[in-house]
Scaffold this active site. Structure first.
Site, PDB file in Angstrom:
ATOM      1  N   GLU A  44       0.857  -1.189   0.000  1.00  0.00           N
ATOM      2  CA  GLU A  44       0.000   0.000   0.000  1.00  0.00           C
ATOM      3  C   GLU A  44       0.895   1.242   0.000  1.00  0.00           C
ATOM      4  OE1 GLU A  44      -2.288   1.117   3.457  1.00  0.00           O
ATOM      5  OE2 GLU A  44      -3.735   2.201   2.231  1.00  0.00           O
ATOM      6  N   GLU A  69       4.626   4.755   3.963  1.00  0.00           N
ATOM      7  CA  GLU A  69       4.042   6.064   4.303  1.00  0.00           C
ATOM      8  C   GLU A  69       5.190   7.037   4.551  1.00  0.00           C
ATOM      9  OE1 GLU A  69       0.952   7.741   4.559  1.00  0.00           O
ATOM     10  OE2 GLU A  69       2.415   9.305   5.041  1.00  0.00           O
ATOM     11  N   ASP A 119      -2.191  12.189  -2.698  1.00  0.00           N
ATOM     12  CA  ASP A 119      -2.283  13.659  -2.649  1.00  0.00           C
ATOM     13  C   ASP A 119      -2.342  14.210  -4.071  1.00  0.00           C
ATOM     14  OD1 ASP A 119      -2.102  14.008   0.202  1.00  0.00           O
ATOM     15  OD2 ASP A 119       0.001  13.437   0.040  1.00  0.00           O
TER      16      ASP A 119
HETATM   17  C1  LIG Z   1      -4.485  11.991   0.972  1.00  0.00           C
HETATM   18  S1  LIG Z   1      -3.679  10.895   2.031  1.00  0.00           S
HETATM   19  C2  LIG Z   1      -4.556   9.365   1.801  1.00  0.00           C
HETATM   20  C3  LIG Z   1      -4.270   8.388   2.901  1.00  0.00           C
HETATM   21  C4  LIG Z   1      -4.964   7.022   2.739  1.00  0.00           C
HETATM   22  N1  LIG Z   1      -4.493   6.324   1.566  1.00  0.00           N
HETATM   23  C5  LIG Z   1      -6.470   7.178   2.679  1.00  0.00           C
HETATM   24  O1  LIG Z   1      -7.041   6.929   1.614  1.00  0.00           O
HETATM   25  O2  LIG Z   1      -7.049   7.523   3.714  1.00  0.00           O
HETATM   26  C6  LIG Z   1      -2.176  10.570   1.115  1.00  0.00           C
HETATM   27  C7  LIG Z   1      -1.133   9.864   1.981  1.00  0.00           C
HETATM   28  O3  LIG Z   1      -0.019   9.538   1.145  1.00  0.00           O
HETATM   29  C8  LIG Z   1       1.173   9.843   1.860  1.00  0.00           C
HETATM   30  N2  LIG Z   1       2.212  10.059   0.853  1.00  0.00           N
HETATM   31  C9  LIG Z   1       2.348  11.105  -0.002  1.00  0.00           C
HETATM   32  N3  LIG Z   1       3.413  10.943  -0.804  1.00  0.00           N
HETATM   33  C10 LIG Z   1       3.976   9.755  -0.444  1.00  0.00           C
HETATM   34  C11 LIG Z   1       5.108   9.034  -0.900  1.00  0.00           C
HETATM   35  N4  LIG Z   1       5.886   9.498  -1.881  1.00  0.00           N
HETATM   36  N5  LIG Z   1       5.404   7.860  -0.296  1.00  0.00           N
HETATM   37  C12 LIG Z   1       4.632   7.378   0.716  1.00  0.00           C
HETATM   38  N6  LIG Z   1       3.553   8.031   1.190  1.00  0.00           N
HETATM   39  C13 LIG Z   1       3.213   9.185   0.607  1.00  0.00           C
HETATM   40  C14 LIG Z   1       0.816  11.082   2.652  1.00  0.00           C
HETATM   41  O4  LIG Z   1       1.695  11.312   3.723  1.00  0.00           O
HETATM   42  C15 LIG Z   1      -0.592  10.741   3.097  1.00  0.00           C
HETATM   43  O5  LIG Z   1      -0.596  10.008   4.303  1.00  0.00           O
END
Ligand SMILES: C[S@@+](CC[C@H](N)C(=O)[O-])C[C@H]1O[C@@H](n2cnc3c(N)ncnc32)[C@H](O)[C@@H]1O
Length: 223
Positions: A44, A69, A119
């Site tokens: 994930e 994450e 994001d």
């Molecule tokens: C908008 S949130 C969505 C979280 C979760 N997937 C949900 O649907 O509730 C996007 C998540 O992706 C993480 N994220 C962003 N860029 C990332 C990267 N390059 N590698 C790992 N995590 C990342 C952010 O820190 C955040 O927790």
């Protein structure tokens, strides 16, 4: 939507079996070495508050789940959820999942990749920060074997369409299967925290499952 800071974690909780830093993993990283017993591994990307990795690893004990994450507080929060119930088939890596997929994972090592509500990075000058880039999708195709699956869900239609176009350009995925929403039966009956927020706000969600086809990947690890 603004995000609340992660909740406090009991300092006595031992996270050592559920959290590791990307900076500490060997290159290449055979993800099978992260788990105590062999099983198909699903990754994930961007686990957020950890609803998916927690519920999926509980519901499917015959599969190993790896969450990546980038935000340290959220990675710890996810690891704490897993540690509290002693999950043996799930763990978190704190770090940039795009580098994990592009630079560290060997070919065909995963059964599935899940990317939920990445994001959107709206501003043009921030677009390069999007997880679902052309490069990421080429490497997603490399680390998935034929028959593997890439799951993409988002509330941003334009990002969804762009991602499907990038995936099609790799020629490594069969036509995307559109996944329909089903009514949630209870408050935790959502795949992720962002899905719950979006649906409770009455906003649409775009969902696709992209099956990996049997063409060989041409990109090499790290490229
Ligand atoms: C908008 S949130 C969505 C979280 C979760 N997937 C949900 O649907 O509730 C996007 C998540 O992706 C993480 N994220 C962003 N860029 C990332 C990267 N390059 N590698 C790992 N995590 C990342 C952010 O820190 C955040 O927790």
């Amino acid at each position: 939507m603004p995000r609340r800071p992660p909740k406090k974690i009991d300092p006595a909780l031992d996270l050592s079996r559920h959290l590791l830093a990307l900076a500490d993993v060997p290159e290449p990283l055979d993800p099978a070495t992260l788990f105590s017993r062999p099983a198909p591994i699903e990754l994930e990307v961007g686990s957020g508050k950890g609803l998916f990795i927690d519920t999926a690893s509980l519901a499917r004990p015959a599969t190993n789940f790896l969450g990546a994450e980038i935000a340290a507080g959220y990675a710890r929060l996810c690891a704490a959820r897993l540690a509290r119930r002693g999950a043996a088939n799930a763990r978190m890596i704190q770090g940039d999942a795009t580098w994990l997929v592009r630079g560290l994972l060997p070919d065909a090592c995963l059964a599935a990749i899940h990317v939920y509500f990445p994001d959107p990075w709206w501003k043009a000058r921030h677009r390069k920060r999007r997880v679902l880039s052309e490069t990421f999708l080429r490497h997603a195709g490399r680390v998935l074997p034929a028959g593997g699956a890439l799951h993409v869900w988002t509330d941003v239609e334009e990002y969804f369409e762009e991602s499907l176009a990038f995936a099609a350009a790799t020629e490594l995925f069969a036509d995307p299967q559109v996944v329909a929403a089903r009514p949630a039966e209870h408050d935790l009956d959502y795949r992720t925290h962002f899905e719950r927020r979006t649906r409770l706000a009455g906003a649409p969600v775009w969902r696709a499952l992209l099956p990996r086809n049997d063409r060989p990947a041409t990109v090499t690890r790290g490229a």
